[in-house]
Design a protein around this motif. Sequence first.
Motif, PDB file in Angstrom:
ATOM      1  N   SER A   1      -2.239  -0.315  -1.264  1.00 31.30           N
ATOM      2  CA  SER A   1      -2.738   0.670  -2.229  1.00 31.30           C
ATOM      3  C   SER A   1      -2.325   2.078  -1.820  1.00 31.30           C
ATOM      4  CB  SER A   1      -4.259   0.604  -2.300  1.00 31.30           C
ATOM      5  OG  SER A   1      -4.832   1.086  -1.084  1.00 31.30           O
ATOM      6  N   LEU A   2      -1.701   2.201  -0.652  1.00 29.78           N
ATOM      7  CA  LEU A   2      -1.247   3.473  -0.089  1.00 29.78           C
ATOM      8  C   LEU A   2      -2.404   4.351   0.384  1.00 29.78           C
ATOM      9  CD1 LEU A   2       1.439   4.061  -2.836  1.00 29.78           C
ATOM     10  CD2 LEU A   2       1.894   3.333  -0.494  1.00 29.78           C
ATOM     11  N   ALA A   3      -3.601   3.748   0.522  1.00 33.80           N
ATOM     12  CA  ALA A   3      -4.761   4.451   1.058  1.00 33.80           C
ATOM     13  C   ALA A   3      -4.863   4.200   2.562  1.00 33.80           C
ATOM     14  CB  ALA A   3      -6.023   4.007   0.328  1.00 33.80           C
ATOM     15  N   ALA A   4      -5.933   4.661   3.191  1.00 27.60           N
ATOM     16  CA  ALA A   4      -6.013   4.722   4.652  1.00 27.60           C
ATOM     17  C   ALA A   4      -5.791   3.381   5.341  1.00 27.60           C
ATOM     18  CB  ALA A   4      -7.373   5.300   5.058  1.00 27.60           C
ATOM     19  N   GLU A   5      -6.573   2.353   4.950  1.00 33.36           N
ATOM     20  CA  GLU A   5      -6.440   1.047   5.600  1.00 33.36           C
ATOM     21  C   GLU A   5      -5.021   0.504   5.459  1.00 33.36           C
ATOM     22  OE1 GLU A   5     -10.728   1.612   4.656  1.00 33.36           O
ATOM     23  OE2 GLU A   5      -8.864   1.855   3.523  1.00 33.36           O
ATOM     24  N   ASP A   6      -4.444   0.719   4.282  1.00 31.86           N
ATOM     25  CA  ASP A   6      -3.117   0.163   4.019  1.00 31.86           C
ATOM     26  C   ASP A   6      -2.018   0.952   4.722  1.00 31.86           C
ATOM     27  OD1 ASP A   6      -4.442  -1.695   2.559  1.00 31.86           O
ATOM     28  OD2 ASP A   6      -3.973  -0.830   0.615  1.00 31.86           O
ATOM     29  N   MET A   7      -2.240   2.230   4.960  1.00 27.84           N
ATOM     30  CA  MET A   7      -1.285   2.979   5.764  1.00 27.84           C
ATOM     31  C   MET A   7      -1.363   2.545   7.224  1.00 27.84           C
ATOM     32  SD  MET A   7       0.524   4.620   3.734  1.00 27.84           S
ATOM     33  CE  MET A   7       1.468   5.389   5.047  1.00 27.84           C
ATOM     34  N   LEU A   8      -2.556   2.188   7.680  1.00 34.94           N
ATOM     35  CA  LEU A   8      -2.706   1.636   9.031  1.00 34.94           C
ATOM     36  C   LEU A   8      -1.864   0.374   9.167  1.00 34.94           C
ATOM     37  CD1 LEU A   8      -6.160   1.008  10.791  1.00 34.94           C
ATOM     38  CD2 LEU A   8      -4.244  -0.563  10.997  1.00 34.94           C
TER      39      LEU A   8
ATOM     40  N   TYR B   1       9.383   5.932   8.027  1.00 35.69           N
ATOM     41  CA  TYR B   1       9.765   4.620   8.543  1.00 35.69           C
ATOM     42  C   TYR B   1      11.112   4.117   8.029  1.00 35.69           C
ATOM     43  CZ  TYR B   1       4.769   4.651   9.596  1.00 35.69           C
ATOM     44  OH  TYR B   1       3.511   5.000  10.044  1.00 35.69           O
ATOM     45  N   GLY B   2      11.722   4.851   7.098  1.00 37.19           N
ATOM     46  CA  GLY B   2      12.985   4.395   6.534  1.00 37.19           C
ATOM     47  C   GLY B   2      12.842   3.127   5.720  1.00 37.19           C
ATOM     48  N   TYR B   3      11.684   2.956   5.099  1.00 39.50           N
ATOM     49  CA  TYR B   3      11.388   1.720   4.359  1.00 39.50           C
ATOM     50  C   TYR B   3      11.035   2.064   2.917  1.00 39.50           C
ATOM     51  CZ  TYR B   3       9.331  -2.841   3.273  1.00 39.50           C
ATOM     52  OH  TYR B   3       9.044  -4.051   2.710  1.00 39.50           O
ATOM     53  N   ASP B   4      11.630   1.326   1.984  1.00 40.32           N
ATOM     54  CA  ASP B   4      11.330   1.506   0.564  1.00 40.32           C
ATOM     55  C   ASP B   4      10.293   0.477   0.123  1.00 40.32           C
ATOM     56  OD1 ASP B   4      13.060   3.668  -0.222  1.00 40.32           O
ATOM     57  OD2 ASP B   4      14.754   2.303   0.022  1.00 40.32           O
ATOM     58  N   ILE B   5       9.088   0.943  -0.163  1.00 35.99           N
ATOM     59  CA  ILE B   5       8.033   0.052  -0.648  1.00 35.99           C
ATOM     60  C   ILE B   5       8.397  -0.428  -2.052  1.00 35.99           C
ATOM     61  CG2 ILE B   5       5.629  -0.043  -1.397  1.00 35.99           C
ATOM     62  CD1 ILE B   5       4.920   1.843   0.850  1.00 35.99           C
ATOM     63  N   GLU B   6       8.362  -1.736  -2.240  1.00 38.04           N
ATOM     64  CA  GLU B   6       8.676  -2.306  -3.548  1.00 38.04           C
ATOM     65  C   GLU B   6       7.530  -2.013  -4.515  1.00 38.04           C
ATOM     66  OE1 GLU B   6      10.306  -6.575  -5.353  1.00 38.04           O
ATOM     67  OE2 GLU B   6       9.259  -6.507  -3.433  1.00 38.04           O
TER      68      GLU B   6
ATOM     69  N   THR C   1      -0.975   9.728  -4.602  1.00 41.47           N
ATOM     70  CA  THR C   1      -0.758   8.335  -4.191  1.00 41.47           C
ATOM     71  C   THR C   1       0.712   7.970  -4.315  1.00 41.47           C
ATOM     72  OG1 THR C   1      -3.003   7.725  -4.838  1.00 41.47           O
ATOM     73  CG2 THR C   1      -1.391   5.942  -4.665  1.00 41.47           C
ATOM     74  N   LEU C   2       1.313   8.308  -5.428  1.00 39.11           N
ATOM     75  CA  LEU C   2       2.738   8.025  -5.610  1.00 39.11           C
ATOM     76  C   LEU C   2       3.580   8.749  -4.557  1.00 39.11           C
ATOM     77  CD1 LEU C   2       2.948   8.226  -9.504  1.00 39.11           C
ATOM     78  CD2 LEU C   2       3.056   6.171  -8.086  1.00 39.11           C
ATOM     79  N   GLY C   3       3.127   9.918  -4.147  1.00 39.64           N
ATOM     80  CA  GLY C   3       3.858  10.673  -3.131  1.00 39.64           C
ATOM     81  C   GLY C   3       3.901   9.977  -1.791  1.00 39.64           C
ATOM     82  N   MET C   4       2.963   9.052  -1.539  1.00 36.91           N
ATOM     83  CA  MET C   4       2.954   8.329  -0.271  1.00 36.91           C
ATOM     84  C   MET C   4       4.157   7.401  -0.133  1.00 36.91           C
ATOM     85  SD  MET C   4       0.466   9.566   1.345  1.00 36.91           S
ATOM     86  CE  MET C   4       0.575   8.460   2.750  1.00 36.91           C
ATOM     87  N   ILE C   5       4.716   6.968  -1.243  1.00 35.92           N
ATOM     88  CA  ILE C   5       5.902   6.095  -1.186  1.00 35.92           C
ATOM     89  C   ILE C   5       7.056   6.825  -0.519  1.00 35.92           C
ATOM     90  CG2 ILE C   5       7.626   4.898  -2.604  1.00 35.92           C
ATOM     91  CD1 ILE C   5       5.344   4.304  -4.589  1.00 35.92           C
ATOM     92  N   GLU C   6       7.229   8.096  -0.877  1.00 37.31           N
ATOM     93  CA  GLU C   6       8.296   8.888  -0.270  1.00 37.31           C
ATOM     94  C   GLU C   6       7.966   9.204   1.191  1.00 37.31           C
ATOM     95  OE1 GLU C   6      11.719  10.799   0.513  1.00 37.31           O
ATOM     96  OE2 GLU C   6      11.247   9.580  -1.242  1.00 37.31           O
TER      97      GLU C   6
ATOM     98  N   PHE D   1      -2.050   7.370  16.179  1.00 34.98           N
ATOM     99  CA  PHE D   1      -0.640   7.049  15.953  1.00 34.98           C
ATOM    100  C   PHE D   1       0.020   7.983  14.939  1.00 34.98           C
ATOM    101  CE2 PHE D   1      -2.529   3.159  17.621  1.00 34.98           C
ATOM    102  CZ  PHE D   1      -1.615   2.839  18.620  1.00 34.98           C
ATOM    103  N   ASP D   2      -0.692   9.048  14.577  1.00 34.43           N
ATOM    104  CA  ASP D   2      -0.152  10.074  13.690  1.00 34.43           C
ATOM    105  C   ASP D   2       0.436   9.457  12.415  1.00 34.43           C
ATOM    106  OD1 ASP D   2       0.472  12.674  12.908  1.00 34.43           O
ATOM    107  OD2 ASP D   2       2.492  12.564  13.791  1.00 34.43           O
ATOM    108  N   VAL D   3      -0.339   8.582  11.788  1.00 30.38           N
ATOM    109  CA  VAL D   3       0.101   7.881  10.586  1.00 30.38           C
ATOM    110  C   VAL D   3      -0.100   8.783   9.367  1.00 30.38           C
ATOM    111  CG1 VAL D   3      -0.249   5.835   9.148  1.00 30.38           C
ATOM    112  CG2 VAL D   3      -0.546   5.690  11.630  1.00 30.38           C
ATOM    113  N   PRO D   4       0.889   8.907   8.486  1.00 30.73           N
ATOM    114  CA  PRO D   4       0.691   9.723   7.279  1.00 30.73           C
ATOM    115  C   PRO D   4      -0.411   9.133   6.400  1.00 30.73           C
ATOM    116  CG  PRO D   4       2.756   8.477   7.157  1.00 30.73           C
ATOM    117  CD  PRO D   4       2.236   8.311   8.551  1.00 30.73           C
ATOM    118  N   VAL D   5      -1.230  10.007   5.806  1.00 35.58           N
ATOM    119  CA  VAL D   5      -2.335   9.537   4.970  1.00 35.58           C
ATOM    120  C   VAL D   5      -2.332  10.269   3.622  1.00 35.58           C
ATOM    121  CG1 VAL D   5      -3.793   8.873   6.908  1.00 35.58           C
ATOM    122  CG2 VAL D   5      -3.974  11.189   5.979  1.00 35.58           C
ATOM    123  N   ASN D   6      -2.910   9.602   2.644  1.00 32.97           N
ATOM    124  CA  ASN D   6      -3.025  10.164   1.309  1.00 32.97           C
ATOM    125  C   ASN D   6      -3.891  11.427   1.366  1.00 32.97           C
ATOM    126  OD1 ASN D   6      -3.759  10.618  -1.467  1.00 32.97           O
ATOM    127  ND2 ASN D   6      -3.309   8.466  -1.898  1.00 32.97           N
TER     128      ASN D   6
END
Length: 246
Positions: free
Chosen positions: A37-44, A81-86, A70-75, A183-188
């Motif tokens: 969902s690109l929210a906190a748990e899912d970014m973890l 991570y160099g990963y394109d979320i489908e 939320t859409l901005g989290m895809i970028e 781990f300095d994970v990007p968050v919404n």
Amino acid sequence: MTDAAALTPELQAKIERLDALLDTIGQRHEAVKFASSLAAEDMLLTHAILSRGVKIGIFSLNTGRLHAETLGMIERVRERYGYDIEQFHPQAAAVDEYVAQHGLNAFYESIDLRKRCCEIRKVEPLNRALADVGAWVTGQRREQSVTRAELHEEEHDGARNIAKYNPLADWTEADVWAYLKAFDVPVNPLHARGYPSIGCEPCTRAVRPGEDSRAGRWWWESRDTKECGLHITTIPVTVIGENASA
């Protein structure tokens, strides 16, 4: 920058278990996807998967009504991570028919109309996303709401006849944020504005002090109806690591 040394021994143990679970899931199934969902748990979980190269694909349901943040989290995932979320979108014809018959925001009018909207924008795309896998992963936690209080780490998704895993089932909100910080994970950015749980923009509001983390989701409904249909057809099975079958 990573500051894993700041984590408590208890959380370090949870992280080690999480990593082991994800490795086992990726090895056990030929194809696995994580629904983000690109929210906190899912970014973890995104960080745990991508930073270690676990064999689990990541996708998101682009309902057409998500916040711009939320859409901005895809970028941000792509940059970090160099990963394109489908992304999986709803069928345009089904959306158009719903809007023509009921109106764009008819989900406020009844639970049935809200669930029908979720069916079109979330459940049907999810079914397509999972059509080619043997298992899927979610970021659900027991602490999130009364509808998830009995959540199991490993379940069988009866609707799709595949395995389903909730690796963060026993994690607390404090655990999640400690991990994200360490781990300095990007968050919404919506989280900083009072949105602990984030869904479609018209169906999500910031929570008030003392409310549970999902109080802002479908806030006009009672607590026991607050699910969209993605997580209601599961059967608990033996937890991985406790004589689970392969």
